[in-house]
Motif scaffolding. Structure first.
Motif, PDB file in Angstrom:
ATOM      1  N   PRO A 230      -2.862   3.316  26.490  1.00  0.00           N
ATOM      2  CA  PRO A 230      -3.125   4.187  27.258  1.00  0.00           C
ATOM      3  C   PRO A 230      -3.152   5.703  26.768  1.00  0.00           C
ATOM      4  N   GLY A 231      -3.842   6.576  26.939  1.00  0.00           N
ATOM      5  CA  GLY A 231      -3.818   7.882  26.211  1.00  0.00           C
ATOM      6  C   GLY A 231      -3.108   8.742  27.109  1.00  0.00           C
ATOM      7  N   GLU A 232      -3.389  10.284  27.117  1.00  0.00           N
ATOM      8  CA  GLU A 232      -2.651  11.262  27.721  1.00  0.00           C
ATOM      9  C   GLU A 232      -2.870  11.345  29.308  1.00  0.00           C
ATOM     10  N   SER A 233      -3.790  10.691  29.596  1.00  0.00           N
ATOM     11  CA  SER A 233      -4.017  10.830  31.196  1.00  0.00           C
ATOM     12  C   SER A 233      -4.822   9.555  31.713  1.00  0.00           C
ATOM     13  N   GLU A 234      -4.925   9.323  32.851  1.00  0.00           N
ATOM     14  CA  GLU A 234      -5.849   8.084  33.583  1.00  0.00           C
ATOM     15  C   GLU A 234      -7.194   8.941  33.441  1.00  0.00           C
ATOM     16  N   GLU A 235      -7.336  10.107  33.587  1.00  0.00           N
ATOM     17  CA  GLU A 235      -8.774  10.647  33.645  1.00  0.00           C
ATOM     18  C   GLU A 235      -9.507  10.330  32.128  1.00  0.00           C
ATOM     19  N   ALA A 236      -8.744  10.571  31.293  1.00  0.00           N
ATOM     20  CA  ALA A 236      -8.859  10.652  29.901  1.00  0.00           C
ATOM     21  C   ALA A 236      -9.491   9.025  29.362  1.00  0.00           C
ATOM     22  N   ASP A 237      -8.461   8.218  29.902  1.00  0.00           N
ATOM     23  CA  ASP A 237      -8.824   6.836  29.486  1.00  0.00           C
ATOM     24  C   ASP A 237     -10.086   6.391  30.368  1.00  0.00           C
ATOM     25  N   CYS A 238     -10.198   6.736  31.504  1.00  0.00           N
ATOM     26  CA  CYS A 238     -11.418   6.264  32.336  1.00  0.00           C
ATOM     27  C   CYS A 238     -12.688   6.836  31.466  1.00  0.00           C
ATOM     28  N   LEU A 239     -12.461   8.100  31.332  1.00  0.00           N
ATOM     29  CA  LEU A 239     -13.613   8.471  30.601  1.00  0.00           C
ATOM     30  C   LEU A 239     -14.137   8.068  29.387  1.00  0.00           C
ATOM     31  N   ARG A 240     -13.009   7.683  28.314  1.00  0.00           N
ATOM     32  CA  ARG A 240     -13.132   6.861  27.276  1.00  0.00           C
ATOM     33  C   ARG A 240     -13.935   5.406  27.449  1.00  0.00           C
ATOM     34  N   ILE A 241     -13.199   4.841  28.590  1.00  0.00           N
ATOM     35  CA  ILE A 241     -13.911   3.571  29.062  1.00  0.00           C
ATOM     36  C   ILE A 241     -15.434   3.613  29.437  1.00  0.00           C
ATOM     37  N   ASN A 242     -15.629   4.785  30.234  1.00  0.00           N
ATOM     38  CA  ASN A 242     -17.141   4.760  30.744  1.00  0.00           C
ATOM     39  C   ASN A 242     -17.995   4.921  29.479  1.00  0.00           C
ATOM     40  N   GLN A 243     -17.408   5.857  28.294  1.00  0.00           N
ATOM     41  CA  GLN A 243     -18.311   6.350  27.325  1.00  0.00           C
ATOM     42  C   GLN A 243     -18.742   4.931  26.471  1.00  0.00           C
ATOM     43  N   TRP A 244     -17.696   4.020  26.375  1.00  0.00           N
ATOM     44  CA  TRP A 244     -17.882   2.739  26.035  1.00  0.00           C
ATOM     45  C   TRP A 244     -18.857   1.994  26.792  1.00  0.00           C
ATOM     46  N   VAL A 245     -18.631   1.962  28.148  1.00  0.00           N
ATOM     47  CA  VAL A 245     -19.571   1.006  28.892  1.00  0.00           C
ATOM     48  C   VAL A 245     -21.000   1.539  28.892  1.00  0.00           C
ATOM     49  N   GLU A 246     -21.303   2.984  28.700  1.00  0.00           N
ATOM     50  CA  GLU A 246     -22.724   3.267  28.685  1.00  0.00           C
ATOM     51  C   GLU A 246     -23.302   3.097  27.200  1.00  0.00           C
ATOM     52  N   ALA A 247     -22.394   3.252  26.174  1.00  0.00           N
ATOM     53  CA  ALA A 247     -23.005   2.634  24.844  1.00  0.00           C
ATOM     54  C   ALA A 247     -23.278   1.271  24.815  1.00  0.00           C
ATOM     55  N   SER A 248     -22.655   0.414  25.444  1.00  0.00           N
ATOM     56  CA  SER A 248     -22.581  -1.109  25.410  1.00  0.00           C
ATOM     57  C   SER A 248     -23.986  -1.414  26.183  1.00  0.00           C
ATOM     58  N   ILE A 249     -24.098  -0.773  27.327  1.00  0.00           N
ATOM     59  CA  ILE A 249     -25.408  -0.982  28.157  1.00  0.00           C
ATOM     60  C   ILE A 249     -26.737  -0.414  27.332  1.00  0.00           C
ATOM     61  N   ARG A 250     -26.670   0.625  26.744  1.00  0.00           N
ATOM     62  CA  ARG A 250     -27.566   1.185  25.997  1.00  0.00           C
ATOM     63  C   ARG A 250     -28.124  -0.099  24.916  1.00  0.00           C
ATOM     64  N   GLU A 251     -27.462  -0.663  24.571  1.00  0.00           N
ATOM     65  CA  GLU A 251     -27.641  -1.613  23.342  1.00  0.00           C
ATOM     66  C   GLU A 251     -28.582  -2.809  23.949  1.00  0.00           C
ATOM     67  N   CYS A 252     -28.417  -2.802  25.286  1.00  0.00           N
ATOM     68  CA  CYS A 252     -29.396  -4.145  25.755  1.00  0.00           C
ATOM     69  C   CYS A 252     -29.723  -3.835  27.319  1.00  0.00           C
ATOM     70  N   PRO A 253     -30.120  -2.945  27.557  1.00  0.00           N
ATOM     71  CA  PRO A 253     -29.975  -2.622  29.182  1.00  0.00           C
ATOM     72  C   PRO A 253     -30.804  -3.495  29.893  1.00  0.00           C
ATOM     73  N   GLU A 254     -31.692  -4.124  29.534  1.00  0.00           N
ATOM     74  CA  GLU A 254     -32.397  -5.022  30.412  1.00  0.00           C
ATOM     75  C   GLU A 254     -31.580  -6.514  30.866  1.00  0.00           C
ATOM     76  N   GLN A 255     -30.461  -6.672  30.069  1.00  0.00           N
ATOM     77  CA  GLN A 255     -29.220  -7.687  30.466  1.00  0.00           C
ATOM     78  C   GLN A 255     -28.245  -7.331  31.118  1.00  0.00           C
ATOM     79  N   TYR A 256     -28.449  -5.886  31.799  1.00  0.00           N
ATOM     80  CA  TYR A 256     -27.173  -5.550  32.441  1.00  0.00           C
ATOM     81  C   TYR A 256     -27.373  -5.884  34.083  1.00  0.00           C
ATOM     82  N   LEU A 257     -26.505  -5.748  34.859  1.00  0.00           N
ATOM     83  CA  LEU A 257     -26.250  -6.100  36.119  1.00  0.00           C
ATOM     84  C   LEU A 257     -26.703  -4.891  36.984  1.00  0.00           C
ATOM     85  N   TRP A 258     -28.020  -4.531  37.054  1.00  0.00           N
ATOM     86  CA  TRP A 258     -28.375  -3.425  37.708  1.00  0.00           C
ATOM     87  C   TRP A 258     -28.628  -3.510  39.143  1.00  0.00           C
TER      88      TRP A 258
END
Length: 311
Positions: free
Chosen positions: A262-290
């Motif tokens: 974990p980082g300096e705050s839960e908010e910073a961690d959640c933002l970091r996770i969502n940035q990874w989520v977004e980048a991963s989805i953009r790699e193959c958006p047609e295969q995500y559970l929309w």
């Protein structure tokens, strides 16, 4: 959780329709893989036509997350997403019933050393995944190579629950199913150095998370990843999977553990996770559970982003 067991009650007439359906599905998935891809595609196109509510939710999510795309491109993505969902129906059955050797031939795994390093160090691993349509078969393929415990919600139909758990746990008899609400049980396993599949990409309500951007939209994001990593003294290891367009199988990638987490705050961690989520989805958006209402929870005073369900 105890291992599932077949009981004589499953032979009751009320289970006969499900038994018949499962039998037909078992017969179908004996076909060659590329034939199943074609059948799954046809099933997905049929679902696109009849699943009005799910189609509207998925279309709205694509509109929210990819406003820069032309309408015709979003419509193409939407249709391909339903195709991917149709294929996933047979991938689920393949992961349950195909011989292990036949299934293993579809796996192209990268980064397994990251899980092995955590295991050798005696540290738990939070295998941070996403709700891709390939979720079921991705977990099965990885489970053949490394023990993975999973968060689990019991199905309302006991026969389906039995078949599902049997299918999931057969790839590694050392794997365990953990009730999704059993936080203490999950932490105990992490402290014992086990790896647990966990996905933080859905909306579980504002009470269980905080609002941080995802595709530029405030999204209720669970803070549990931070808590599990800290209390379970575990590494957070991202994991993605993708169905390959050439029909050769699936690319599974175990990424390096998140550093300084974990980082300096839960908010910073959640933002970091969502940035990874977004980048991963953009790699193959047609295969995500929309079809999931990812943005149903809204900050106070913000307008709703989805239409009311149609009766």
């Amino acid at each position: 959780m105890d291992r599932p067991r077949f009981t004589r009650t499953f032979l009751h007439p009320r289970f006969w329709p499900l038994l018949l359906g499962l039998g037909l599905l078992w017969l179908t998935v004996q076909l060659p893989y590329r034939v199943l891809l074609v059948i799954g595609r046809l099933l997905g196109l049929g679902m696109y036509r009849v699943a009005g509510e799910r189609r509207r939710i998925a279309a709205r999510n694509l509109e929210l997350c990819f406003p820069e795309l032309p309408l015709v491109e979003r419509q193409r993505l939407l249709k391909e997403n339903f195709v991917s969902t149709g294929i996933a129906f047979f991938e689920m059955a393949m992961s349950w019933w195909w011989p292990k050797a036949r299934l293993a031939r579809l796996a192209h795994i990268e980064g397994l050393e990251h899980l092995q390093a955590a295991q050798q160090a005696g540290e738990g691993a939070i295998l941070m995944a996403l709700h891709f349509t390939t979720l079921e078969i991705g977990a099965a393929l990885l489970g053949q190579r490394h023990t993975i415990d999973g968060m689990y919600r019991e199905h309302k139909n006991p026969l389906f629950d039995y078949v599902q758990r049997q299918g999931r746990e057969r790839h590694n008899l050392d794997s365990l199913a953990v009730e999704r609400e059993d936080v203490r049980g999950m932490l105990k396993l992490l402290r014992k150095g086990r790896a647990i599949w966990y996905a933080p990409d859905q909306d579980y309500g504002a009470k269980q998370g905080i609002f941080v951007p995802l595709f530029g939209i405030p999204a209720a994001t669970v803070t549990a990843t931070t808590k599990f990593a800290r209390l379970g003294k575990a590494r957070v290891i991202p994991f993605t999977q993708q169905r390959l367009a050439d029909g050769s199988g699936y690319r599974l990638v175990i990424h390096p553990p998140l550093e300084d987490f974990p980082g300096e705050s839960e908010e910073a961690d959640c933002l970091r996770i969502n940035q990874w989520v977004e980048a991963s989805i953009r790699e193959c958006p047609e295969q995500y559970l929309w079809a999931h209402r990812r943005f149903k929870s809204r900050p106070p005073g913000s307008p709703k982003l989805y239409e009311k369900r149609r009766r």
